[in-house]
Design a protein around this motif. Structure first.
Motif, PDB file in Angstrom:
ATOM      1  N   VAL A  19      -3.264   3.357   8.637  1.00 55.68           N
ATOM      2  CA  VAL A  19      -4.564   3.887   7.874  1.00 55.68           C
ATOM      3  C   VAL A  19      -4.318   5.282   7.905  1.00 55.68           C
ATOM      4  CG1 VAL A  19      -6.635   4.014   7.049  1.00 55.68           C
ATOM      5  CG2 VAL A  19      -5.195   2.169   7.239  1.00 55.68           C
ATOM      6  N   ASP A  20      -4.868   5.034   9.711  1.00 56.10           N
ATOM      7  CA  ASP A  20      -4.280   6.752   9.927  1.00 56.10           C
ATOM      8  C   ASP A  20      -3.489   7.400  10.165  1.00 56.10           C
ATOM      9  OD1 ASP A  20      -6.254   5.585  11.147  1.00 56.10           O
ATOM     10  OD2 ASP A  20      -5.938   5.644  12.919  1.00 56.10           O
ATOM     11  N   ILE A  21      -2.141   7.178   9.681  1.00 56.07           N
ATOM     12  CA  ILE A  21      -0.898   7.603   9.548  1.00 56.07           C
ATOM     13  C   ILE A  21      -0.618   7.995   8.270  1.00 56.07           C
ATOM     14  CG2 ILE A  21       2.189   7.281   9.384  1.00 56.07           C
ATOM     15  CD1 ILE A  21       1.619   5.719  11.883  1.00 56.07           C
ATOM     16  N   LEU A  22      -0.736   6.901   7.330  1.00 57.76           N
ATOM     17  CA  LEU A  22      -0.787   7.130   5.551  1.00 57.76           C
ATOM     18  C   LEU A  22      -1.703   8.772   5.270  1.00 57.76           C
ATOM     19  CD1 LEU A  22      -0.156   6.268   2.658  1.00 57.76           C
ATOM     20  CD2 LEU A  22      -3.083   5.120   2.923  1.00 57.76           C
TER      21      LEU A  22
ATOM     22  N   PHE B  64       1.361  16.129   2.850  1.00 56.01           N
ATOM     23  CA  PHE B  64       1.083  16.307   1.104  1.00 56.01           C
ATOM     24  C   PHE B  64       0.809  17.237   0.519  1.00 56.01           C
ATOM     25  CE2 PHE B  64       1.120  14.839  -3.179  1.00 56.01           C
ATOM     26  CZ  PHE B  64       2.588  15.035  -3.333  1.00 56.01           C
ATOM     27  N   PHE B  65      -0.524  17.005   0.555  1.00 57.03           N
ATOM     28  CA  PHE B  65      -1.217  18.146  -0.602  1.00 57.03           C
ATOM     29  C   PHE B  65      -1.029  19.573   0.045  1.00 57.03           C
ATOM     30  CE2 PHE B  65      -3.550  13.589  -1.245  1.00 57.03           C
ATOM     31  CZ  PHE B  65      -3.364  13.991  -2.276  1.00 57.03           C
TER      32      PHE B  65
ATOM     33  N   MET C 162       1.107  -1.107  -0.227  1.00 57.04           N
ATOM     34  CA  MET C 162       0.434  -0.387  -0.232  1.00 57.04           C
ATOM     35  C   MET C 162       0.955   0.815  -0.147  1.00 57.04           C
ATOM     36  SD  MET C 162      -3.454  -0.230   2.515  1.00 57.04           S
ATOM     37  CE  MET C 162      -2.755  -1.909   3.337  1.00 57.04           C
ATOM     38  N   VAL C 163       2.271   1.170   1.038  1.00 59.74           N
ATOM     39  CA  VAL C 163       3.166   2.528   0.789  1.00 59.74           C
ATOM     40  C   VAL C 163       3.010   2.313  -0.894  1.00 59.74           C
ATOM     41  CG1 VAL C 163       4.944   2.885   0.698  1.00 59.74           C
ATOM     42  CG2 VAL C 163       3.809   2.189   3.160  1.00 59.74           C
ATOM     43  N   MET C 164       3.761   1.724  -1.492  1.00 57.17           N
ATOM     44  CA  MET C 164       3.981   1.908  -2.860  1.00 57.17           C
ATOM     45  C   MET C 164       3.248   2.427  -3.767  1.00 57.17           C
ATOM     46  SD  MET C 164       7.626   0.107  -2.351  1.00 57.17           S
ATOM     47  CE  MET C 164       8.093  -0.767  -4.300  1.00 57.17           C
TER      48      MET C 164
END
Length: 195
Positions: free
Chosen positions: A180-183, A190-191, A30-32
Motif C-alpha cells: 500500500v505504501d509503494i502504491l 504519477f499525479f 489492486m494493481v490492475m
C-alpha cells in the motif's frame, strides 16, 4: 512416527504456501484496479475542460509519513526476528501512528484542494480534481485496511504469537503494508508529473 513439533512445522509450511499466494493475487488485482484508474486519468487529460494544478502540500507530508512507516515496520520485523519483542512492538506501534498521520494528512490535503476551489463533485468540480480526489480516497480506504491489519499484528504481539522462527501473520501484514505504501508513492509521482 510424527512428533508434535514436526506436525506444527508442517502446518506452518502449508499455511505459508497458501497464504502468500492468496495475498499476492489480491495485490495484483489492486494493481490492475489502480492501473485502470490511472489509465482513465491519462485518457481524460485530452478533454477541453481539464484543469492542471499542483498537489496540496499535505500530500507531500503524507508521502514522507508513509515512507517512514515502511521503514519503522522493517525495523519492527527485524527486531522480531532477533527476538527483541519490546523494540519490535515499539516500531509496529510507531508504524500505526505514522499510518494514521498519513490518513490525517490526506484529509488535510482534501481540505486544501477545497480551499482553492477544487471539489470532488458539484458545479465547481473538475474532471481532474474528481480523478485525483477519487483515486486518492480509494487508496486511503486500502490504507485503512492496512491499519486494521496493523491493529491485528499489535494485538497478536501482545498475545506473544510471534516468534523469531514463526511470524507468518506479521510477515503477511508487513507485505500488505509495504504494498500500500509503494502504491501511494506510485500515485504521488504519477499525479506530480502527469498533469
Amino acid at each position: 512416527m510424527i512428533t508434535e513439533e514436526k506436525l506444527q512445522e508442517e502446518l506452518l509450511v502449508a499455511k505459508r504456501k497458501s497464504a502468500k499466494p492468496m495475498l499476492w493475487v489480491s495485490m495484483i488485482s489492486m494493481v490492475m484496479f489502480f492501473a485502470g484508474l490511472t489509465s482513465a486519468y491519462v485518457i481524460s487529460m485530452r478533454r477541453d475542460d481539464w484543469v492542471s494544478f499542483d498537489l496540496p502540500e499535505a500530500f507531500y507530508i503524507s508521502t514522507v509519513l508513509i515512507v517512514l512507516s515502511s521503514i519503522s515496520l522493517l525495523l519492527s520485523q527485524r527486531f522480531i526476528k532477533s527476538d527483541k519483542r519490546q523494540l519490535s512492538l515499539f516500531f509496529v506501534v510507531l508504524t500505526l501512528v505514522l499510518g494514521l498521520g498519513f490518513v490525517w494528512q490526506q484529509y488535510v490535503g482534501f481540505n486544501q484542494l477545497k480551499s482553492i476551489g477544487l471539489f470532488f463533485t458539484g458545479p465547481e468540480s473538475t474532471v481532474s480534481t474528481s480523478f485525483i480526489i477519487g483515486i486518492t480516497f480509494l487508496h486511503v480506504l486500502h490504507l485503512l485496511a492496512g491499519v486494521v491489519v496493523l491493529l491485528v499484528v499489535i494485538y497478536n504481539h501482545f498475545k506473544y504469537k510471534y516468534k523469531p522462527n514463526d511470524f507468518l501473520g506479521f510477515e503477511l501484514g508487513a507485505i500488505f503494508w509495504h504494498f500500500v505504501d509503494i502504491l501511494w508513492i506510485y500515485l504521488f509521482f504519477f499525479f506530480s508529473f502527469i498533469k
